[in-house]
Design a protein around this motif. Structure first.
Motif, PDB file in Angstrom:
ATOM      1  N   TRP A  45       0.808  -1.209   0.000  1.00 56.26           N
ATOM      2  CA  TRP A  45       0.000   0.000   0.000  1.00 56.26           C
ATOM      3  C   TRP A  45       0.843   1.262   0.000  1.00 56.26           C
ATOM      4  N   ARG A  62      -3.298  -9.076   6.841  1.00 57.07           N
ATOM      5  CA  ARG A  62      -3.791 -10.206   6.059  1.00 57.07           C
ATOM      6  C   ARG A  62      -4.858 -10.916   6.894  1.00 57.07           C
ATOM      7  N   ALA A  87       0.725  -4.956  -5.870  1.00 59.28           N
ATOM      8  CA  ALA A  87       0.765  -6.327  -5.361  1.00 59.28           C
ATOM      9  C   ALA A  87       1.461  -7.258  -6.336  1.00 59.28           C
ATOM     10  N   GLU A  92       3.251 -10.798  -5.509  1.00 65.87           N
ATOM     11  CA  GLU A  92       2.032 -11.391  -4.964  1.00 65.87           C
ATOM     12  C   GLU A  92       1.080 -11.759  -6.104  1.00 65.87           C
ATOM     13  N   ALA A  94      -2.799 -11.975  -7.239  1.00 55.61           N
ATOM     14  CA  ALA A  94      -3.975 -11.192  -6.862  1.00 55.61           C
ATOM     15  C   ALA A  94      -5.138 -11.567  -7.770  1.00 55.61           C
ATOM     16  N   ILE A 143      -4.359 -11.487  -2.033  1.00 53.90           N
ATOM     17  CA  ILE A 143      -5.076 -10.217  -2.174  1.00 53.90           C
ATOM     18  C   ILE A 143      -6.189 -10.406  -3.199  1.00 53.90           C
ATOM     19  N   LEU A 176      -6.256 -10.854   2.098  1.00 52.88           N
ATOM     20  CA  LEU A 176      -6.793  -9.505   2.226  1.00 52.88           C
ATOM     21  C   LEU A 176      -7.933  -9.333   1.226  1.00 52.88           C
ATOM     22  N   PHE A 178     -10.434  -6.843  -0.372  1.00 48.98           N
ATOM     23  CA  PHE A 178     -10.590  -5.402  -0.547  1.00 48.98           C
ATOM     24  C   PHE A 178     -11.842  -5.151  -1.378  1.00 48.98           C
TER      25      PHE A 178
END
Length: 252
Positions: A45, A62, A87, A92, A94, A143, A176, A178
């Motif tokens: 972030w 997380r 990400a 990561e 996603a 994510i 996570l 979102f």
């Protein structure tokens, strides 16, 4: 084994425990409960939206469900793209559950999204969107971004029990979740709630030349977070570059 014998053996087991665990454990079933992985993700972030780390110094955990609300042209989807780009760039995997059908693949590539690490799902209504989000979390995506688009939402807002189930899935699998929405939808399920308010557009150009849109100013408000009392805010600038897609930066 009879019930009295089981109770005796449980008592013997608890009597052998030492330290803090002995005072907290009341049932053997508690040993089977998955521990919540609370590693923060501030690096992702911090690159995505500079200034958010001042609102949330520890970042998001997380296992949390985070909700961001903003109206039409408020910069909400730009934040989603920035999150996914940061990400995937950091290695990561996603997932984007795109109920609002707002993703332009060329624009996503321009923001730096690594398509080899992104799962893109286009559900038909909110129930499919919630099911896809839960499936991605269960499948191990760290994510998962769910963008609900603009109202009216196909299929309604969804029952609060569905959002609570999604939050529990995020916690159980350490992902996570979102949620980007035009208004509050998740009720009490969200651990963190952000609101992005658009204030005014910024234009450039003089004389008889056509005015060009440079971007918009906005204010990011933190309404809910663990151990938060009241609300906090940061002013953001959304810049509309003529050579690439909008990016997000902290104003001076």
């Amino acid at each position: 084994m009879t019930l009295p014998q089981a109770r005796i053996e449980r008592s013997e087991l608890l009597s052998r425990l030492e330290g803090p665990l002995a005072g907290k454990l009341r049932s053997a079933r508690e040993l089977l409960r998955p521990e919540r992985r609370s590693e923060p993700v501030p690096t992702v972030w911090g690159r995505a939206i500079p200034g958010l780390e001042r609102l949330l110094p520890a970042g998001f955990a997380r296992g949390d469900l985070v909700e961001l609300t903003a109206g039409r042209s408020g910069g909400r989807f730009a934040c989603v793209l920035a999150l996914l780009a940061a990400a995937t760039a950091s290695g990561e995997n996603a997932a984007l559950i795109d109920l609002g059908d707002g993703l332009d693949p060329q624009a996503a590539t321009a923001t730096g999204i690594d398509w080899n690490r992104l799962l893109w799902v286009q559900p038909r209504d909110i129930r499919e969107a919630l099911a896809a989000t839960e499936a991605a979390l269960t499948g191990g995506f760290p994510i998962v971004a769910l963008d609900l688009g603009l109202p009216p939402l196909p299929g309604g807002r969804g029952a609060e029990t569905m959002w609570i189930r999604l939050a529990r899935s995020a916690r159980a699998h350490g992902g996570l979740a979102f949620v980007a929405a035009p208004y509050r939808v998740s009720g009490t399920a969200a651990a963190t709630v952000l609101e992005l308010r658009r204030s005014q557009a910024r234009w450039s150009g003089t004389g008889g030349a056509p005015l060009l849109l440079d971007g918009t100013n906005g204010r990011l408000l933190l309404h809910k977070a663990p151990h938060l009392e009241g609300s906090r805010g940061e002013t953001l600038v959304f810049s509309a570059s003529r050579k690439r897609e909008p990016r997000v930066a902290l104003s001076a």
